[in-house]
Design an enzyme around this catalytic site. Structure first.
Site, PDB file in Angstrom:
ATOM      1  N   ASP A 132       0.757  -1.252   0.000  1.00 23.36           N
ATOM      2  CA  ASP A 132       0.000   0.000   0.000  1.00 23.36           C
ATOM      3  C   ASP A 132       0.788   1.303   0.000  1.00 23.36           C
ATOM      4  N   CYS A 187     -15.758  -7.729 -17.288  1.00 18.90           N
ATOM      5  CA  CYS A 187     -16.823  -6.772 -16.943  1.00 18.90           C
ATOM      6  C   CYS A 187     -17.942  -6.792 -17.994  1.00 18.90           C
ATOM      7  N   CYS A 190     -21.687  -4.934 -18.153  1.00 20.97           N
ATOM      8  CA  CYS A 190     -22.164  -4.594 -16.798  1.00 20.97           C
ATOM      9  C   CYS A 190     -21.723  -3.173 -16.399  1.00 20.97           C
ATOM     10  N   CYS A 197     -22.815   3.817  -7.226  1.00 18.31           N
ATOM     11  CA  CYS A 197     -21.982   4.757  -6.459  1.00 18.31           C
ATOM     12  C   CYS A 197     -22.795   5.988  -6.041  1.00 18.31           C
ATOM     13  N   CYS A 213     -15.109  10.118  -3.731  1.00 20.20           N
ATOM     14  CA  CYS A 213     -15.282   8.756  -3.192  1.00 20.20           C
ATOM     15  C   CYS A 213     -15.449   8.818  -1.668  1.00 20.20           C
ATOM     16  N   CYS A 240     -16.128   2.655   2.255  1.00 24.13           N
ATOM     17  CA  CYS A 240     -17.347   2.301   1.518  1.00 24.13           C
ATOM     18  C   CYS A 240     -17.019   1.064   0.689  1.00 24.13           C
ATOM     19  N   CYS A 243     -19.354  -0.308  -4.471  1.00 23.33           N
ATOM     20  CA  CYS A 243     -19.029  -0.664  -5.862  1.00 23.33           C
ATOM     21  C   CYS A 243     -18.384  -2.042  -5.945  1.00 23.33           C
ATOM     22  N   CYS A 247     -20.818  -5.946  -7.183  1.00 18.42           N
ATOM     23  CA  CYS A 247     -20.202  -6.595  -8.343  1.00 18.42           C
ATOM     24  C   CYS A 247     -20.607  -8.075  -8.417  1.00 18.42           C
TER      25      CYS A 247
HETATM   26  C1  B12 Z   1      -4.956   6.277  -3.229  1.00 17.16           C
HETATM   27  C2  B12 Z   1      -5.649   4.974  -2.953  1.00 17.16           C
HETATM   28  C3  B12 Z   1      -7.034   5.013  -2.742  1.00 17.16           C
HETATM   29  C4  B12 Z   1      -7.870   6.252  -3.045  1.00 17.16           C
HETATM   30  C5  B12 Z   1      -8.095   6.338  -4.577  1.00 17.16           C
HETATM   31  C6  B12 Z   1      -8.587   5.004  -5.163  1.00 17.16           C
HETATM   32  C7  B12 Z   1      -8.499   4.869  -6.676  1.00 17.16           C
HETATM   33  N1  B12 Z   1      -9.366   4.049  -7.223  1.00 17.16           N
HETATM   34  O1  B12 Z   1      -7.644   5.485  -7.296  1.00 17.16           O
HETATM   35  C8  B12 Z   1      -9.146   5.983  -2.180  1.00 17.16           C
HETATM   36  C9  B12 Z   1      -8.937   6.581  -0.798  1.00 17.16           C
HETATM   37  C10 B12 Z   1     -10.448   6.516  -2.750  1.00 17.16           C
HETATM   38  C11 B12 Z   1      -9.074   4.456  -2.064  1.00 17.16           C
HETATM   39  C12 B12 Z   1     -10.188   3.662  -1.807  1.00 17.16           C
HETATM   40  C13 B12 Z   1     -10.114   2.281  -1.669  1.00 17.16           C
HETATM   41  N2  B12 Z   1      -9.015   1.526  -1.630  1.00 17.16           N
HETATM   42 CO1  B12 Z   1      -7.239   2.191  -2.046  1.00 17.16          CO
HETATM   43  N3  B12 Z   1      -5.460   2.637  -2.534  1.00 17.16           N
HETATM   44  C14 B12 Z   1      -4.935   3.756  -2.907  1.00 17.16           C
HETATM   45  C15 B12 Z   1      -3.435   3.549  -3.239  1.00 17.16           C
HETATM   46  C16 B12 Z   1      -2.582   4.018  -2.053  1.00 17.16           C
HETATM   47  C17 B12 Z   1      -2.972   4.249  -4.526  1.00 17.16           C
HETATM   48  C18 B12 Z   1      -3.933   4.036  -5.711  1.00 17.16           C
HETATM   49  C19 B12 Z   1      -3.668   4.931  -6.883  1.00 17.16           C
HETATM   50  O2  B12 Z   1      -2.528   5.184  -7.205  1.00 17.16           O
HETATM   51  N4  B12 Z   1      -4.730   5.410  -7.512  1.00 17.16           N
HETATM   52  C20 B12 Z   1      -4.651   6.134  -8.754  1.00 17.16           C
HETATM   53  C21 B12 Z   1      -5.336   5.290  -9.858  1.00 17.16           C
HETATM   54  C22 B12 Z   1      -5.218   5.996 -11.197  1.00 17.16           C
HETATM   55  O3  B12 Z   1      -4.596   4.073  -9.889  1.00 17.16           O
HETATM   56  P1  B12 Z   1      -5.203   2.648  -9.433  1.00 17.16           P
HETATM   57  O4  B12 Z   1      -6.615   2.724  -9.085  1.00 17.16           O
HETATM   58  O5  B12 Z   1      -4.287   2.084  -8.396  1.00 17.16           O
HETATM   59  O6  B12 Z   1      -5.009   1.742 -10.713  1.00 17.16           O
HETATM   60  C23 B12 Z   1      -5.412   2.198 -11.978  1.00 17.16           C
HETATM   61  C24 B12 Z   1      -4.441   1.747 -13.022  1.00 17.16           C
HETATM   62  O7  B12 Z   1      -3.878   0.529 -12.645  1.00 17.16           O
HETATM   63  C25 B12 Z   1      -5.324   1.656 -14.217  1.00 17.16           C
HETATM   64  N5  B12 Z   1      -5.088   0.573 -15.152  1.00 17.16           N
HETATM   65  C26 B12 Z   1      -4.511  -0.611 -15.026  1.00 17.16           C
HETATM   66  N6  B12 Z   1      -4.484  -1.236 -16.160  1.00 17.16           N
HETATM   67  C27 B12 Z   1      -5.118  -0.447 -17.047  1.00 17.16           C
HETATM   68  C28 B12 Z   1      -5.393  -0.617 -18.367  1.00 17.16           C
HETATM   69  C29 B12 Z   1      -6.101   0.385 -19.031  1.00 17.16           C
HETATM   70  C30 B12 Z   1      -6.398   0.167 -20.439  1.00 17.16           C
HETATM   71  C31 B12 Z   1      -6.503   1.574 -18.349  1.00 17.16           C
HETATM   72  C32 B12 Z   1      -7.229   2.664 -19.025  1.00 17.16           C
HETATM   73  C33 B12 Z   1      -6.225   1.729 -16.997  1.00 17.16           C
HETATM   74  C34 B12 Z   1      -5.521   0.710 -16.386  1.00 17.16           C
HETATM   75  O8  B12 Z   1      -6.654   1.455 -13.788  1.00 17.16           O
HETATM   76  C35 B12 Z   1      -6.720   1.534 -12.393  1.00 17.16           C
HETATM   77  C36 B12 Z   1      -7.968   2.330 -12.094  1.00 17.16           C
HETATM   78  O9  B12 Z   1      -7.897   3.650 -12.532  1.00 17.16           O
HETATM   79  C37 B12 Z   1      -3.384   1.978  -3.435  1.00 17.16           C
HETATM   80  C38 B12 Z   1      -2.073   1.298  -3.036  1.00 17.16           C
HETATM   81  C39 B12 Z   1      -0.985   1.456  -4.096  1.00 17.16           C
HETATM   82  N7  B12 Z   1       0.218   1.707  -3.651  1.00 17.16           N
HETATM   83  O10 B12 Z   1      -1.265   1.325  -5.295  1.00 17.16           O
HETATM   84  C40 B12 Z   1      -4.571   1.493  -2.548  1.00 17.16           C
HETATM   85  C41 B12 Z   1      -5.394   0.304  -3.070  1.00 17.16           C
HETATM   86  C42 B12 Z   1      -5.666   0.533  -4.544  1.00 17.16           C
HETATM   87  N8  B12 Z   1      -6.643   0.436  -2.312  1.00 17.16           N
HETATM   88  C43 B12 Z   1      -7.179  -0.689  -1.959  1.00 17.16           C
HETATM   89  C44 B12 Z   1      -8.421  -0.819  -1.275  1.00 17.16           C
HETATM   90  C45 B12 Z   1      -8.709  -2.166  -0.635  1.00 17.16           C
HETATM   91  C46 B12 Z   1      -9.323   0.263  -1.201  1.00 17.16           C
HETATM   92  C47 B12 Z   1     -10.782   0.240  -0.725  1.00 17.16           C
HETATM   93  C48 B12 Z   1     -11.538  -1.058  -1.008  1.00 17.16           C
HETATM   94  C49 B12 Z   1     -10.869   0.567   0.779  1.00 17.16           C
HETATM   95  C50 B12 Z   1     -12.292   0.832   1.300  1.00 17.16           C
HETATM   96  N9  B12 Z   1     -13.164  -0.143   1.376  1.00 17.16           N
HETATM   97  O11 B12 Z   1     -12.621   1.923   1.651  1.00 17.16           O
HETATM   98  C51 B12 Z   1     -11.364   1.433  -1.514  1.00 17.16           C
HETATM   99  C52 B12 Z   1     -11.849   0.980  -2.910  1.00 17.16           C
HETATM  100  C53 B12 Z   1     -12.476   2.078  -3.702  1.00 17.16           C
HETATM  101  C54 B12 Z   1     -12.232   1.886  -5.200  1.00 17.16           C
HETATM  102  N10 B12 Z   1     -13.284   1.634  -5.952  1.00 17.16           N
HETATM  103  O12 B12 Z   1     -11.077   1.983  -5.639  1.00 17.16           O
HETATM  104  C55 B12 Z   1      -6.360  -1.872  -2.465  1.00 17.16           C
HETATM  105  C56 B12 Z   1      -7.033  -2.458  -3.729  1.00 17.16           C
HETATM  106  C57 B12 Z   1      -7.127  -3.961  -3.790  1.00 17.16           C
HETATM  107  C58 B12 Z   1      -7.841  -4.426  -5.048  1.00 17.16           C
HETATM  108  N11 B12 Z   1      -8.316  -5.665  -5.012  1.00 17.16           N
HETATM  109  O13 B12 Z   1      -7.980  -3.698  -6.035  1.00 17.16           O
HETATM  110  C59 B12 Z   1      -4.948  -1.172  -2.728  1.00 17.16           C
HETATM  111  C60 B12 Z   1      -4.125  -1.807  -3.844  1.00 17.16           C
HETATM  112  C61 B12 Z   1      -4.182  -1.246  -1.392  1.00 17.16           C
HETATM  113  C62 B12 Z   1      -3.610  -2.633  -1.106  1.00 17.16           C
HETATM  114  N12 B12 Z   1      -2.304  -2.751  -0.993  1.00 17.16           N
HETATM  115  O14 B12 Z   1      -4.327  -3.611  -0.986  1.00 17.16           O
HETATM  116  N13 B12 Z   1      -7.814   3.993  -2.295  1.00 17.16           N
HETATM  117  S1  SF4 Z   2     -19.878  -4.363 -11.083  1.00 20.93           S
HETATM  118 FE1  SF4 Z   2     -18.050  -5.650 -11.353  1.00 20.93          FE
HETATM  119  S2  SF4 Z   2     -18.372  -6.728 -13.306  1.00 20.93           S
HETATM  120 FE2  SF4 Z   2     -19.829  -5.029 -13.229  1.00 20.93          FE
HETATM  121  S3  SF4 Z   2     -18.751  -3.380 -14.308  1.00 20.93           S
HETATM  122 FE3  SF4 Z   2     -18.352  -3.119 -12.127  1.00 20.93          FE
HETATM  123  S4  SF4 Z   2     -16.415  -4.156 -11.762  1.00 20.93           S
HETATM  124 FE4  SF4 Z   2     -17.180  -4.885 -13.751  1.00 20.93          FE
HETATM  125  S1  SF4 Z   3     -16.124   3.079  -2.689  1.00 21.90           S
HETATM  126 FE1  SF4 Z   3     -17.027   2.843  -4.740  1.00 21.90          FE
HETATM  127  S2  SF4 Z   3     -19.250   3.099  -4.430  1.00 21.90           S
HETATM  128 FE2  SF4 Z   3     -18.241   3.874  -2.598  1.00 21.90          FE
HETATM  129  S3  SF4 Z   3     -18.064   6.068  -3.023  1.00 21.90           S
HETATM  130 FE3  SF4 Z   3     -16.110   5.120  -3.641  1.00 21.90          FE
HETATM  131  S4  SF4 Z   3     -16.369   4.694  -5.834  1.00 21.90           S
HETATM  132 FE4  SF4 Z   3     -18.414   5.098  -4.984  1.00 21.90          FE
END
Ligand code: B12
Ligand code: SF4
Ligand code: SF4
Length: 354
Positions: A132, A187, A190, A197, A213, A240, A243, A247
């Site tokens: 993380d 996906c 879906c 959200c 979020c 939260c 989402c 799924c």
């Molecule tokens: C900042 C952060 C958050 C932020 C922003 C989340 C976000 N979605 O960006 C907040 C606080 C909102 C958050 C929430 C949560 N988080 Co968080 N978070 C992080 C952290 C520290 C960095 C993520 C980041 O850089 N985000 C920026 C976006 C752009 O990057 P990303 O989402 O990681 O990945 C993107 C790219 O990989 C890209 N991508 C990959 N391949 C491809 C291909 C194509 C074609 C495209 C277009 C994009 C693409 O798509 C992803 C989505 O945008 C990571 C740990 C880490 N070091 O990575 C944990 C991490 C992502 N979080 C995690 C978790 C568990 C959560 C929560 C479930 C916690 C909760 N219940 O409240 C929620 C989930 C909400 C959600 N839907 O994401 C886990 C995810 C596990 C998993 N199975 O995915 C991580 C990996 C921590 C861990 N070590 O386990 N988080």
């Molecule tokens: S609910 Fe799950 S299967 Fe449906 S679009 Fe979202 S991530 Fe994909």
């Molecule tokens: S965890 Fe998912 S459903 Fe909840 S506020 Fe963030 S993006 Fe929306």
């Protein structure tokens, strides 16, 4: 060598609680340009560290010169593997990952054990464990290691394990040959996660506005949420899961165990428990909260964050018996304006005095 390491990990897998794992060469993340664009749009809000991490995320060797490959691991958090017997809350809605001890400590410790075994077998090589908080784009790495696909909710999903798992990795100087096929994107058409959200944080498939979020608003943000989002937070006290619980891939794995209610329907007894939880949060000293939540993810929000979240839930659930506790916070330097908002919400249900 890859076969030897795979055997070593597989032998330790059940004991350490890892559900699945994979390898990847350590190179520039495939989605790095997407990440940079996301930051440029300011979608990360106050999480400034995500900007600081960008150069190392792009070139891991800039910080870890010997690192060649990553061993990537997943540990499910539902049911929580490291529960806390005296968890201080009974009814406040806490996301599943946070209903136990903080994974930053125990996940790393488990990987550390594996590092020790690996180090014995390969004394001249380097093994470093992370989860993380380090400058690593973990979902991208886990996707490349074959642990799942990136769903429209931005989470990494595995067709047989769902997405309720943490990700951690061991960086190593060993050169691993990748043998893991990428998991295809399942996906399809879906859009359930985007539709459910409450705040519209999922702007488009795989793109989140973190500032909207609920996880960001209740865990990461150190300011009061904008007024237009407060009602949408609903009854979420910390994090939260909507989402993910909505799924179909999680529904399939955790049949009937996951709630998809945006606002939980509570009976009288549950409402009373929630009121007691929030009364305790609103009136406890910072020191008491720090002590009670020590070692859990809730400690991250601190006294300000926990009281902020309690004020929002108290207002949204219209918990009139908390009026006195809310009133006292109207004089608080930072929470005052939010306490006034909560009082307004409570006034809307208060019976008129004759
Ligand atoms: C900042 C952060 C958050 C932020 C922003 C989340 C976000 N979605 O960006 C907040 C606080 C909102 C958050 C929430 C949560 N988080 Co968080 N978070 C992080 C952290 C520290 C960095 C993520 C980041 O850089 N985000 C920026 C976006 C752009 O990057 P990303 O989402 O990681 O990945 C993107 C790219 O990989 C890209 N991508 C990959 N391949 C491809 C291909 C194509 C074609 C495209 C277009 C994009 C693409 O798509 C992803 C989505 O945008 C990571 C740990 C880490 N070091 O990575 C944990 C991490 C992502 N979080 C995690 C978790 C568990 C959560 C929560 C479930 C916690 C909760 N219940 O409240 C929620 C989930 C909400 C959600 N839907 O994401 C886990 C995810 C596990 C998993 N199975 O995915 C991580 C990996 C921590 C861990 N070590 O386990 N988080
Ligand atoms: S609910 Fe799950 S299967 Fe449906 S679009 Fe979202 S991530 Fe994909
Ligand atoms: S965890 Fe998912 S459903 Fe909840 S506020 Fe963030 S993006 Fe929306």
């Amino acid at each position: 060598m890859t076969a030897l390491i795979t055997k070593l990990i597989k032998d330790e897998l059940p004991e350490l609680g890892f559900s699945h794992f994979g390898f990847s060469a350590l190179s520039k993340p495939l989605s790095f340009e997407f990440y940079q664009g996301w930051l440029n749009e300011g979608l990360h809000g106050d999480m400034k560290y995500l900007e600081d991490h960008a150069p190392i995320k792009e070139t891991p060797q800039a910080k870890w010169p010997r690192a060649q490959s990553a061993l990537v691991f997943a540990i499910p958090y539902f049911p929580h593997p490291e529960g806390k017997a005296d968890f201080p809350l009974k009814a406040a809605r806490v996301s599943l990952y946070a209903q136990g001890m903080d994974y930053h400590f125990w996940f790393r410790e488990r990987m550390q054990k594996l590092c020790t075994s690996l180090q014995e077998k390969f004394p001249d090589e380097e093994f470093l464990s992370f989860t993380d908080s380090s400058p690593i784009l973990e979902r991208d790495l886990a996707k490349r290691a074959g642990l799942g696909w990136v769903g429209k909710n931005t989470c990494l999903i595995h067709p047989k394990k769902g997405s309720l798992f943490f990700i951690g990795e061991i960086y190593t100087s060993l050169k691993m040959t990748t043998e893991f096929e990428p998991v295809p994107d399942f996906c399809g058409t879906c859009t359930r996660c985007i539709d459910i959200c409450p705040t519209g944080a999922l702007l488009e498939p795989r793109k989140m506005d973190a500032r909207k979020c609920i996880s960001y608003l209740t865990i990461e943000s150190r300011t009061l949420p904008p007024e237009e989002l407060r009602e949408k937070i609903g009854d979420w006290f910390f994090g939260c899961d909507l989402c993910q619980t909505v799924c179909p891939w999680n529904q399939k794995v955790f049949k009937g165990q996951l709630s998809i209610e945006t606002n939980l329907t509570l009976n009288e007894e549950q409402t009373q428990s929630l009121t007691e939880d929030l009364r305790y949060i609103l009136s406890a000293s910072g020191k008491k909260l720090e002590k009670d939540f020590w070692g859990t993810p809730l400690a991250r929000a601190g006294s300000f964050g926990l009281k902020k979240n309690a004020l929002i839930v108290a207002g949204n659930k219209k918990l009139l018996p908390l009026k006195e506790e809310v009133q006292k916070l109207t004089h608080h330097e930072k929470l005052g304006p939010l306490a006034l908002w909560t009082l307004k919400k409570l006034a809307s249900v208060e019976p008129e005095k004759s």
